[in-house]
Design an enzyme around this catalytic site. Structure first.
Site, PDB file in Angstrom:
ATOM      1  N   GLU A 151       0.839  -1.213   0.000  1.00  0.00           N
ATOM      2  CA  GLU A 151       0.000   0.000   0.000  1.00  0.00           C
ATOM      3  C   GLU A 151       0.870   1.258   0.000  1.00  0.00           C
ATOM      4  O   GLU A 151       0.536   2.248  -0.640  1.00  0.00           O
ATOM      5  CB  GLU A 151      -0.974  -0.007   1.182  1.00  0.00           C
ATOM      6  CG  GLU A 151      -1.878  -1.237   1.279  1.00  0.00           C
ATOM      7  CD  GLU A 151      -2.535  -1.659  -0.029  1.00  0.00           C
ATOM      8  OE1 GLU A 151      -2.736  -0.804  -0.917  1.00  0.00           O
ATOM      9  OE2 GLU A 151      -2.854  -2.864  -0.175  1.00  0.00           O
TER      10      GLU A 151
ATOM     11  N   TYR B  16      -1.181  -8.375 -10.979  1.00  0.00           N
ATOM     12  CA  TYR B  16      -0.207  -8.157  -9.907  1.00  0.00           C
ATOM     13  C   TYR B  16       1.109  -8.889 -10.187  1.00  0.00           C
ATOM     14  O   TYR B  16       2.177  -8.291 -10.228  1.00  0.00           O
ATOM     15  CB  TYR B  16      -0.757  -8.669  -8.564  1.00  0.00           C
ATOM     16  CG  TYR B  16      -1.859  -7.834  -7.958  1.00  0.00           C
ATOM     17  CD1 TYR B  16      -3.133  -7.810  -8.515  1.00  0.00           C
ATOM     18  CD2 TYR B  16      -1.650  -7.096  -6.803  1.00  0.00           C
ATOM     19  CE1 TYR B  16      -4.151  -7.070  -7.946  1.00  0.00           C
ATOM     20  CE2 TYR B  16      -2.672  -6.353  -6.226  1.00  0.00           C
ATOM     21  CZ  TYR B  16      -3.923  -6.342  -6.797  1.00  0.00           C
ATOM     22  OH  TYR B  16      -4.929  -5.603  -6.237  1.00  0.00           O
TER      23      TYR B  16
HETATM   24  N1  BES Z   1      -5.657  -1.212  -4.737  1.00  0.00           N
HETATM   25  C1  BES Z   1      -5.728  -2.543  -4.254  1.00  0.00           C
HETATM   26  C2  BES Z   1      -7.113  -2.980  -3.883  1.00  0.00           C
HETATM   27  C3  BES Z   1      -8.101  -2.931  -5.020  1.00  0.00           C
HETATM   28  C4  BES Z   1      -7.740  -3.309  -6.307  1.00  0.00           C
HETATM   29  C5  BES Z   1      -9.395  -2.522  -4.788  1.00  0.00           C
HETATM   30  C6  BES Z   1      -8.668  -3.239  -7.345  1.00  0.00           C
HETATM   31  C7  BES Z   1     -10.310  -2.456  -5.810  1.00  0.00           C
HETATM   32  C8  BES Z   1      -9.962  -2.803  -7.096  1.00  0.00           C
HETATM   33  C9  BES Z   1      -4.787  -2.775  -3.080  1.00  0.00           C
HETATM   34  O1  BES Z   1      -3.604  -2.053  -3.171  1.00  0.00           O
HETATM   35  C10 BES Z   1      -4.377  -4.220  -3.086  1.00  0.00           C
HETATM   36  O2  BES Z   1      -3.804  -4.623  -4.043  1.00  0.00           O
HETATM   37  N2  BES Z   1      -4.679  -4.947  -2.038  1.00  0.00           N
HETATM   38  C11 BES Z   1      -4.267  -6.329  -1.900  1.00  0.00           C
HETATM   39  C12 BES Z   1      -2.961  -6.327  -1.144  1.00  0.00           C
HETATM   40  C13 BES Z   1      -1.950  -7.323  -1.519  1.00  0.00           C
HETATM   41  C14 BES Z   1      -1.701  -7.554  -2.948  1.00  0.00           C
HETATM   42  C15 BES Z   1      -0.667  -7.141  -0.743  1.00  0.00           C
HETATM   43  C16 BES Z   1      -5.353  -7.049  -1.145  1.00  0.00           C
HETATM   44  O3  BES Z   1      -6.357  -6.404  -0.793  1.00  0.00           O
HETATM   45  O4  BES Z   1      -5.253  -8.234  -0.899  1.00  0.00           O
HETATM   46 ZN    ZN Z   2      -2.462  -2.775  -4.776  1.00  0.00          ZN
END
Ligand code: BES
Ligand code: ZN
Length: 631
Positions: A326, A410
């Site tokens: 984050e 990712y």
């Molecule tokens: N920005 C994302 C969460 C998100 C992505 C919300 C797409 C809505 C639409 C956040 O940074 C994220 O990737 N969270 C992951 C964390 C992990 C990859 C370390 C999660 O929520 O699991």
């Molecule tokens: Zn993210």
């Protein structure tokens, strides 16, 4: 640096504006970010037509009503429009618009068009030649972005709680603005709430709350950097703050604050490490809030106030890659932002790479390498599942292509940058990534832009650009042949243990197990034979303490394995987990697994979802509804 500063001042125009501070008018210059006008930057998830008229600043004045679950008040929008533009189109979803007025208090005509199930409804205001309008509105109690928690859903059990989740296109359910990542806006807010609740937002707090009498207080926030509107976020509850470093700290419910603080105590060091890698942290403070477990994501990179699930608290900082992630979004995502959601890898892939570099700095190469190896396995599984020629496995995902999921956006995204790093060397790669952030700071970007940038600023020749396979990496499905493979020795210790279990059902000694990293334990759980008998599962649980682990990533892998084998003794733990945790990454797959286990699982899934659906955020509800055939 000088060239970058010059480019910035050209691209980021400023507008003079007047605000009231302590009833004194203050004139300040506001940053106005450019929009992109190329076809690949056209966001089909918004009703806005930014080339005609766009919002540059949002000023909210809102009241939180926990009894009626309603947020309402006014949004005053500053508009930049073509001279001949007499209308502006905003996004809205379920908003009740009472009236719209110009700066002089005169009513302006407006209409709300037909609602699209995905995008919501266009809110068109006839502004004439006015360039500042005020919308009086109330959000729906069912607003998709907002979750109103009953006291029972909090740790303290006494006070209610509210949080928002804007990404990707949910903020239109509580803020009437142009909800598109390519239309950046500065913003400010005044929010009133009942004492003793505190309010935090993804903007810098403007002094102490003001006591309004009658048990209410007003909180003020400001974000003077133009941000994508999905990054406007709010949370309110019985929360306290504890500092970590001079510019970092954490909010949480009082009962959670000690554990939360201990888990994220390295955050100031992470910010420092991130800056050393890719340039200054440009947002001032970096605070976090650890939310109740209903939060539908692991984390959300809301500027200056990252939102976190409490399920990452393992007691040993083994899951703090989440914080690194984050934090990294403060560059990739918040500074340089995907102009369209089909280029989400620019946010998430670049961030996942950056996350791993921070993890390496703070926790060392071994942990970082192990996390890379877990990610690589996830890519391979995704490719296997959907096929390596499936269009959804490309990083750039045009409208209409179904994404193969987070392993692509990712992990393949991160693998791309890791490959570039390996091919050109860390020094050159880091210099390139840093200039990418600097050059596009506070602006939207597309795949085509990073492709051109890589060709111009990373590759030294056309031959090198070819060798790097840039086009394939960004636009082609599957995995380019030059991918940087994970360290084959990353899991040497546990791979031997996995083999011993597979051949002789030898379970690791408890001391070995507890001495492993969490990544190693996760690896072992992932490598266990998928089909196990009840007695084998029972022995694993007894000897490794799986159902009792405080590490939710490990618990999740155990519960998945147990349910896939219809292991009845695990059902009670699944039941308490799904009653408490709303994090979609855990919740949806558990329902998927139950759903795949015939009547045995479906009966459990139906019973648990009937009991828990109302306590999940709309993001999680929507995902599980699909699993259970409810939509
Ligand atoms: N920005 C994302 C969460 C998100 C992505 C919300 C797409 C809505 C639409 C956040 O940074 C994220 O990737 N969270 C992951 C964390 C992990 C990859 C370390 C999660 O929520 O699991
Ligand atoms: Zn993210």
């Amino acid at each position: 640096m000088r060239a970058v500063a010059a480019a910035l001042s050209l691209l980021l125009a400023t507008t003079a504006c007047t605000t009231m501070k302590d009833s004194q008018p203050v004139t300040t210059e506001r940053m106005v970010a450019p929009i992109l006008t190329t076809a690949d930057a056209l966001d089909t998830s918004t009703h806005a037509r930014p080339q005609e008229a766009r919002v540059t600043h949002v000023a909210l004045d809102l009241a939180l009503d926990f009894e009626r679950k309603s947020v309402g008040g006014t949004a005053t929008l500053d508009i930049l429009a073509r001279p001949d533009a007499s209308q502006i189109v905003l996004d809205s979803d379920g908003l009740q618009v009472h009236r719209v007025i110009d700066g002089g208090g005169n009513e302006l005509p407006f209409s709300i068009g037909a609602s699209d199930p995905a995008k919501g409804a266009p809110l068109t205001v006839t502004v004439g030649n006015h360039r500042r309008i005020t919308i009086h509105y109330t959000a729906n109690p069912q607003a998709d972005a907002l979750q109103w928690l009953a006291p029972e859903q909090t740790a303290g059990k006494v006070h209610p709680f509210l949080f928002s989740q804007g990404q990707a296109i949910l903020n239109r359910s509580w803020i009437p603005t142009q909800d598109s990542p390519g239309i950046r806006q500065t913003w400010e807010a005044r929010v009133t709430a009942p004492a003793p609740l505190d309010v935090v937002m993804s903007g810098i707090s403007q002094g102490e709350p003001e006591d309004l009498g009658g048990g209410r207080r007003a909180f003020r926030f400001a974000m003077d950097k133009p941000v994508a509107p999905y990054l406007i976020a709010i949370a309110a509850g019985d929360i306290d703050f504890r500092a970590i470093g001079p510019r970092t700290g954490v909010w949480a419910e009082p009962a959670v604050l000690d554990r939360a603080h201990a888990e994220v105590v390295e955050t100031e060091d992470m910010v420092t490490a991130a800056e050393a890698l890719y340039g200054p942290y440009r947002w001032g403070r970096y605070d976090m809030i650890v939310l109740p477990p209903a939060f539908p994501y692991g984390g959300m990179e809301n500027p200056v106030m990252t939102f976190l699930t409490p399920t990452f608290i393992a007691g040993d900082r083994s899951l703090t890659g989440l914080v690194a992630h984050e934090l990294a979004h403060s560059w990739s995502g918040n500074l340089v932002t995907n102009a369209v959601w089909g280029d989400g890898w620019l946010n998430e892939g670049v961030t996942s790479y950056f996350e791993n570099r921070i993890v390496e700095e703070i926790y060392g190469a071994k942990r970082a390498q192990q996390e890379v190896a877990l990610d690589y396995t996830a890519i391979m599984e995704a490719l296997e599942r959907v096929g390596a020629d499936s269009p959804g496995t490309a990083l750039h995902q045009p409208d209409g292509v179904e994404s193969a999921g987070s392993a692509i956006i990712y992990n393949k995204g991160a693998a791309f940058l890791r490959t570039l790093e390996q091919q050109v060397g860390r020094g050159r790669f880091d210099a390139w990534l840093r200039q990418w952030f600097d050059r596009h700071a506070f602006q939207p970007a597309t795949s085509a832009m990073i492709y051109e940038d890589l060709k111009a600023n990373l590759a030294v020749s056309d031959a090198e650009a070819e060798r790097l396979m840039l086009r394939d990496w960004i636009y082609a499905p599957g995995l380019p042949a030059n991918i940087a493979k994970p360290d084959p020795a990353a899991f040497a210790a546990t791979d031997a243990a996995s083999a011993a279990y597979a051949t002789a059902r030898t379970i690791p000694a408890a001391d070995d197990w507890n001495g492993w990293t969490s990544a190693e334990r996760q690896r072992f759980l992932q490598q266990l034979p998928r089909e196990l008998s009840a007695s084998e599962l029972g022995s694993l649980d007894t000897q490794l303490g799986l159902a009792g682990t405080g590490n939710n990533e490990e618990l999740f892998l155990w519960l998945q394995l147990a349910l896939a084998n219809r292991y009845q003794p695990a059902v009670a733990r699944v039941e308490t987990f799904l009653a408490e945790v709303g994090r979609n990454k855990f919740v949806s797959p558990l329902y998927v697994t139950l759903w795949g286990e015939g009547e045995w699982g479906r009966t459990i899934a139906r019973r648990l979802y009937a009991a828990n659906r109302a306590s999940y955020h709309s993001v999680t509800q929507r995902a599980v509804d699909r699993v259970m055939g409810r939509t």
